[in-house]
Design a protein around this motif. Structure first.
Motif, mmCIF file in Angstrom:
data_model
loop_
_atom_site.group_PDB
_atom_site.id
_atom_site.type_symbol
_atom_site.label_atom_id
_atom_site.label_comp_id
_atom_site.label_asym_id
_atom_site.label_seq_id
_atom_site.Cartn_x
_atom_site.Cartn_y
_atom_site.Cartn_z
ATOM 1 N N GLN A 161 -1.248 6.476 -5.352
ATOM 2 C CA GLN A 161 -2.626 6.767 -4.968
ATOM 3 C C GLN A 161 -3.308 7.663 -6.013
ATOM 4 O O GLN A 161 -2.676 8.528 -6.631
ATOM 5 C CB GLN A 161 -2.652 7.480 -3.611
ATOM 6 N N ASN A 179 0.828 -1.217 0.000
ATOM 7 C CA ASN A 179 0.000 0.000 0.000
ATOM 8 C C ASN A 179 0.857 1.259 0.000
ATOM 9 O O ASN A 179 0.519 2.259 -0.648
ATOM 10 C CB ASN A 179 -0.923 0.005 1.219
ATOM 11 N N LYS A 235 -5.301 10.655 -7.179
ATOM 12 C CA LYS A 235 -5.511 12.009 -6.621
ATOM 13 C C LYS A 235 -6.908 12.512 -6.949
ATOM 14 O O LYS A 235 -7.492 12.178 -7.955
ATOM 15 C CB LYS A 235 -4.450 12.962 -7.190
#
Length: 207
Positions: free
Chosen positions: A205, A200, A207
């Motif tokens: 990630q 992770n 946005k």
């Protein structure tokens, strides 16, 4: 996930058993493997807790069946570690500690070359003699024999990964605990234990 296999060995009277007991009281997920033995129970010892006490015929039968990771004859009595029990615990991800002599440690080393092996030494022969005498379980002749054997046993320290001098009990316990912790913190162990967390952290990630 496979657990770690730790081996703690020492000459008789070095304080190995007391150190291991204190270590287990303050270390999580560390399982001691209870050895089998043919020697008689001492006062206060419980079957299945201190040892699995069995007859010599039963012990030799298990040897023939390949049931022990290691076994040895010490002062006329046999001691051995169940292979099935240890392998099951390791496969379940538990760290396992074997409290055995140097002969057993050598046998474990052949079957489990990645085992972490620790040797406990006393601060002096005088101190070792005092510890053997203070047990109050042996006569002078037996104590002298054990001391002679201990000097021979201590020469095996060169085959181990770590040496701990049991001069101060608290310091020796801290050092033993440090060995356990350090080996749990290696790259391989941490990457395996925290694989999801690391994945992770390294995943981009949205946005």
């Amino acid at each position: 996930m496979s657990g770690l296999l730790f081996v703690v060995a020492a000459a008789s009277g070095t304080g190995k058993t007391s150190l291991v007991k204190a270590l287990l009281d303050r270390t999580s997920n560390l399982h001691v493997s209870v050895s089998h033995t043919t020697r008689p129970k001492r006062n206060g010892e419980l079957d299945g807790i201190h040892y699995h006490f069995i007859e010599k015929d039963s012990f030799t039968a298990q040897i023939e069946q390949g049931g022990f990771i290691e076994y040895a004859e010490v002062f006329g009595n046999f001691y051995g570690t169940s292979q099935r029990t240890v392998e099951e615990q390791l496969q379940q991800g538990h760290d396992v500690l074997l409290e055995i002599d140097w002969q057993g440690a050598a046998q474990v080393r052949k079957l489990f070359p990645d085992s972490i092996q620790i040797f406990i030494l006393p601060p002096s022969q005088y101190d070792l003699r005092q510890r053997l005498s203070n047990r109050g379980t042996d006569n002078v002749e037996v104590i002298e024999h054990r001391l002679d054997c201990a000097v021979s046993d201590m020469q095996q320290y060169v085959n181990f990964d770590y040496i701990i001098i049991n001069d101060s009990f608290d310091r020796a316990l801290h050092e033993l605990e440090a060995v356990i912790t350090a080996n749990r913190m290696t790259l391989a162990q941490q990457a395996n234990r925290h694989s999801d967390l690391i994945q992770n952290l390294l995943t981009a990630q949205v946005k």
